[in-house]
Design an enzyme around this catalytic site. Structure first.
Site, mmCIF file in Angstrom:
data_model
loop_
_atom_site.group_PDB
_atom_site.id
_atom_site.type_symbol
_atom_site.label_atom_id
_atom_site.label_comp_id
_atom_site.label_asym_id
_atom_site.label_seq_id
_atom_site.Cartn_x
_atom_site.Cartn_y
_atom_site.Cartn_z
ATOM 1 N N HIS A 199 0.885 -1.418 -0.216
ATOM 2 C CA HIS A 199 -0.124 -0.149 0.262
ATOM 3 C C HIS A 199 0.820 1.608 -0.118
ATOM 4 O O HIS A 199 1.868 1.030 0.641
ATOM 5 C CB HIS A 199 -0.869 0.192 0.962
ATOM 6 C CG HIS A 199 -2.000 -1.027 1.392
ATOM 7 N ND1 HIS A 199 -3.138 -0.631 0.431
ATOM 8 C CD2 HIS A 199 -2.187 -1.773 1.499
ATOM 9 C CE1 HIS A 199 -3.628 -1.512 0.563
ATOM 10 N NE2 HIS A 199 -3.474 -2.584 1.541
ATOM 11 N N CYS A 249 -0.150 1.992 -4.028
ATOM 12 C CA CYS A 249 -0.890 3.304 -4.901
ATOM 13 C C CYS A 249 -0.630 4.868 -4.671
ATOM 14 O O CYS A 249 0.356 4.964 -3.450
ATOM 15 C CB CYS A 249 -2.427 3.582 -3.972
ATOM 16 S SG CYS A 249 -3.237 2.258 -3.752
#
Length: 447
Positions: free
Chosen positions: A147, A188
């Protein structure tokens, strides 16, 4: 992104220069890291298992591969096939033999940075203790799957910020720990870890799954009996390209990093991959970093690529998988229990949305500033990073634990924007103290 486009148009000119090939005293090294934990984030650790098998197959010795992952997939109670980790439907079990140099709580930023910079003294008694021992003639490949948010990537319980990573990369270059370094990052907003910050003169080529403003995506999210995504869209693209090229001849012998980037960019449905740093390295052979020359990496049990029907934002995997479980549940009591869990998850997300809205409203000096903070991703600069790190760390400690509530990562760019616009961190922390009630501190697992 402009440089990515220019690089593609300049291919005929650059290819006139002979491609670099590893020879002499050059040695290859790899650092493979997943920053995730938990079965919901299956894809990210599965990517690392796949990457290890590729490097191992290509003849790089385990002494030159360092693997960091939480290691809670194979024996997880939610895993329908114990001891098995796959990266695509009907794919091979990638778990057997995978190195476990650093697992569980050992997977943290300071250990990763010590590994990169070769600080063996600081890693004594931690995991395997392995660090990069590469030298000035060596090629290093670093792969992160996990992430991320604006200017940061997430480890199981900590954040690593762009300025911290940059210091380590510059130190590696200063210590002459590589001739060329390739960094693949799947997260991301991963472009924000390199855009406008990464120097072009340290012999480093970076490829990311997303630009600074957008999410990364997971794929193979519609597999019967497994309520997870099996791979990152970026990870599956580049590694399945390697697998395919290893299955045919001449395969990777003729493929460059730039050619691979162009190919995989066309296969991804939603991701927006980018390139940064010294783009001239993109015209080196893939095998210069992966190994595999003389067909040592030939794959005779190749599993054909499967076209997935679903690519899902990393932010939405948990909700999407919960929706699938509800749709497929046959028992009415189980379905109702899952539905309550879904409503709690959505309610928790709404709470976080509202919290950030109030923080931005109360911190902003004007309506115009509020619009900028809410709706844009301002370009980062190193000067604002102390402010940003202070806000993120304090928010996680006093408001919502971002390591238990991954959805909060979608809002961290607003804190970065406040710092870019020269707001006082002290003033914003006062807003936190007013808005962050016990209700928010009690939110867990809203991811």
């Amino acid at each position: 992104m402009i440089w990515s486009v220019l690089a593609i148009f300049l291919v005929p000119l650059v290819l006139a220069v002979p491609l670099d090939t590893v020879g002499g005293n050059t040695t290859r090294w790899a650092v493979l890291l997943s920053g995730s934990r938990g079965f919901t984030d299956y894809a990210m650790q599965a990517d690392i298992c796949h990457a290890y098998q590729i490097f191992h197959r290509h003849g790089i010795p385990d002494s030159n591969i360092i693997v960091m992952m939480y290691d809670d997939l194979a024996d997880n109670r939610m895993n329908p096939k114990k001891g098995v980790v796959i990266n695509k439907p009907n794919g091979p079990n990638l778990y057997p033999g995978v190195l476990k140099d650093y697992t569980r709580g050992e997977v943290k930023p300071e250990n990763f940075l010590n590994v990169l910079t070769g600080d063996s003294e600081l890693m004594k008694g931690v995991g395997s203790g392995k660090v990069l021992r590469s030298g000035p003639n060596d090629h290093v490949f670093v792969y992160f799957s996990g992430h991320g948010s604006t200017g940061s990537i997430k480890f199981p319980y900590h954040m690593l910020y762009v300025d911290q990573l940059l210091v380590a990369l510059k130190r590696m270059h200063h210590k002459k720990m590589y001739k060329k370094l390739v960094f693949y990052m799947d997260a991301c907003h991963s472009g924000s870890m390199f855009a406008n910050i990464l120097p072009e003169d340290i012999n480093l080529f970076a490829t990311t799954s997303a630009d600074p403003n957008n999410y990364a995506y997971s794929t193979y999210c519609d597999i019967p009996g497994m309520f997870v995504c099996l791979a990152g869209e970026f990870g599956s693209a580049w590694m399945e390209d390697v697998d395919y090229e290893d299955h045919v001849k001449p395969g990777l012998r003729t493929e460059t990093l730039e050619k691979q980037f162009t190919k995989i960019s066309k296969t991804m449905k939603k991701s927006r991959p980018c390139e940064y740093g010294d783009l001239s390295l993109g015209f080196d052979h893939v095998t210069d970093f992966l190994g595999g020359i003389n067909n040592t990496g030939y794959l005779d049990d190749y599993t054909p690529r499967v076209n997935s029907k679903a690519s899902i934002s990393q932010r939405d995997v948990a909700l999407a998988m919960l929706n699938r479980r509800i749709d497929e549940a046959l028992n009415i009591e189980v379905k109702m229990k899952l539905e309550r869990k879904r409503l709690d998850l959505i309610s928790g997300r709404d709470d976080i949305d509202n919290l950030f809205s109030r923080i931005v409203t109360n911190a902003s000096r004007s309506v115009d500033d509020q619009k900028v903070i809410e709706s844009t991703h301002q370009p980062l600069n190193l000067e604002m990073m102390p402010c940003y790190r202070t806000l993120v760390d304090n928010f996680s400690e006093s408001c919502v634990n971002i390591h238990e509530n991954l959805y909060t990562l979608a809002h961290l760019h607003k804190l970065a924007n406040l710092c870019v616009l020269h707001y006082s961190a002290t003033d914003i922390l006062q807003v936190f103290s007013r808005e962050c009630t016990d209700h928010y501190r009690g939110l867990v697992n809203v991811n």
